[in-house]
Scaffold this active site. Structure first.
Site, PDB file in Angstrom:
ATOM      1  N   GLU A   1     -28.650 -55.828  11.203  1.00 15.66           N
ATOM      2  CA  GLU A   1     -28.055 -55.605   9.886  1.00 15.66           C
ATOM      3  C   GLU A   1     -29.123 -55.310   8.840  1.00 15.66           C
ATOM      4  O   GLU A   1     -28.950 -54.438   7.989  1.00 15.66           O
ATOM      5  CB  GLU A   1     -27.213 -56.819   9.468  1.00 15.66           C
ATOM      6  CG  GLU A   1     -25.946 -57.013  10.285  1.00 15.66           C
ATOM      7  CD  GLU A   1     -24.951 -55.876  10.126  1.00 15.66           C
ATOM      8  OE1 GLU A   1     -25.024 -55.137   9.116  1.00 15.66           O
ATOM      9  OE2 GLU A   1     -24.093 -55.715  11.008  1.00 15.66           O
TER      10      GLU A   1
ATOM     11  N   TYR B   1     -22.912 -58.947   1.883  1.00 14.30           N
ATOM     12  CA  TYR B   1     -22.505 -58.198   3.069  1.00 14.30           C
ATOM     13  C   TYR B   1     -23.164 -58.751   4.326  1.00 14.30           C
ATOM     14  O   TYR B   1     -22.488 -59.022   5.335  1.00 14.30           O
ATOM     15  CB  TYR B   1     -22.851 -56.714   2.928  1.00 14.30           C
ATOM     16  CG  TYR B   1     -22.776 -56.023   4.263  1.00 14.30           C
ATOM     17  CD1 TYR B   1     -21.535 -55.663   4.811  1.00 14.30           C
ATOM     18  CD2 TYR B   1     -23.923 -55.805   5.035  1.00 14.30           C
ATOM     19  CE1 TYR B   1     -21.450 -55.100   6.068  1.00 14.30           C
ATOM     20  CE2 TYR B   1     -23.844 -55.235   6.289  1.00 14.30           C
ATOM     21  CZ  TYR B   1     -22.607 -54.885   6.802  1.00 14.30           C
ATOM     22  OH  TYR B   1     -22.518 -54.352   8.059  1.00 14.30           O
TER      23      TYR B   1
ATOM     24  N   ASP C   1     -18.573 -52.826   3.785  1.00 12.28           N
ATOM     25  CA  ASP C   1     -19.637 -51.899   3.413  1.00 12.28           C
ATOM     26  C   ASP C   1     -18.986 -50.641   2.849  1.00 12.28           C
ATOM     27  O   ASP C   1     -17.773 -50.601   2.603  1.00 12.28           O
ATOM     28  CB  ASP C   1     -20.548 -51.592   4.612  1.00 12.28           C
ATOM     29  CG  ASP C   1     -19.844 -50.787   5.701  1.00 12.28           C
ATOM     30  OD1 ASP C   1     -18.611 -50.592   5.628  1.00 12.28           O
ATOM     31  OD2 ASP C   1     -20.537 -50.336   6.636  1.00 12.28           O
TER      32      ASP C   1
END
Length: 290
Positions: free
Chosen positions: A36, A119, A137
């Site tokens: 990520e 996020y 996102d």
């Protein structure tokens, strides 16, 4: 509707989802976290080989926290925005100190780690631990806006309203919700794109609010694409590449060769030093930290 959405999109994802290495069975929460962070502002195609090499070298937070800063920056390579690598290094140290080397599953604990925002915290909790949270996102915002709200797109940044709208679509079961989250993201990346959505191939077309409205996407922005070559960020990248490839401190004359404009070059170098990405040594020489 939520069960239909989860079932329909789940079937589509099973047949069409990309085979990304961090989606494979056996990937740890640390592997998800690294993927990520690396994927922020960087295409996954560039991330995949570096992630694979990275995980072979530093399979957990404890191993990575013990790495030198110079090794971290060299391994980061040309992923861009190398400050992300430093923040990930700080994050690993915090995971070791606060959580015994295990990546936490709780969103609040994840958000308390260095460099981990809204996020990323939810992505790790959902994709690694299969908890029920909205993971939003740019792609998910766009899909939700079109499917559930009949809008052409969402805003530029994730808001609390975006999180609520995504959460309303999630099934009650946490595992099914996690599956839907990754499928929504993939649909936005592959079919429900910003400028050229492939509605004829979309499994949600029959229930899409925006498609049913008959409205058209607005014209693309008229602004020119941002220039990269010759920008300060470009020169920073050239300096970092020079230092990564060198096993010894680099003299200023070598750095002078990466770009012809002294002012731009000095701005880039000063910024790298200020950000902790470059160390200035006696004798007008420079090296990666550590």
């Amino acid at each position: 509707m939520n069960d239909w959405l989860a079932s329909t999109l789940g079937d589509w994802f099973a047949d069409n989802g990309r085979d990304l290495p961090w989606r494979r069975s056996g990937t740890t929460a640390w592997g998800v976290l690294v993927s990520e962070v690396m994927s922020q502002q960087t295409p996954v195609g560039r991330v995949a080989p570096i992630w694979t090499e990275w995980m072979g070298r530093w399979p957990d937070a404890t191993a990575f926290a013990a790495a030198s800063t110079a090794d971290v920056l060299r391994a980061w390579g040309r992923l861009g925005y190398p400050r992300r690598a430093l923040r990930l290094h700080e994050c690993a140290a915090a995971i070791v100190e606060r959580h015994g080397g295990e990546v936490p599953s709780d969103v609040a604990a994840l958000e308390a780690l260095p460099g981990i925002g809204t996020y990323t915290a939810r992505a790790v909790s959902v994709f690694a631990y299969r908890r029920r949270h909205p993971v939003v996102d740019t792609n998910v915002r766009r899909v939700v806006a079109r499917f559930a709200q009949a809008r052409p797109d969402a805003g530029m940044a994730t808001t609390a309203a975006d999180l609520r709208a995504a959460e309303e679509l999630l099934p009650v079961d946490s595992g099914a919700a996690a599956d839907l989250s990754v499928a929504l993201m993939e649909l936005g990346a592959l079919l429900c794109t910003a400028r050229a959505p492939r509605c004829g191939e979309c499994p949600l077309a029959s229930e899409c609010g925006f498609l049913a409205s008959g409205a058209k996407l607005p014209d693309a922005p008229s602004r020119k694409p941002q220039r990269y070559h010759g920008t300060t960020r470009y020169v920073r990248g050239q300096i970092m590449a020079l230092l990564r490839d060198s096993t010894a401190p680099v003299p200023r004359v070598a750095i002078d060769g990466v770009w012809h404009e002294p002012a731009r070059r000095e701005e880039a170098l000063a910024g790298l030093i200020s950000d902790g990405l470059v160390d200035a040594l006696p004798g007008d020489r420079f090296t990666l930290p550590g």
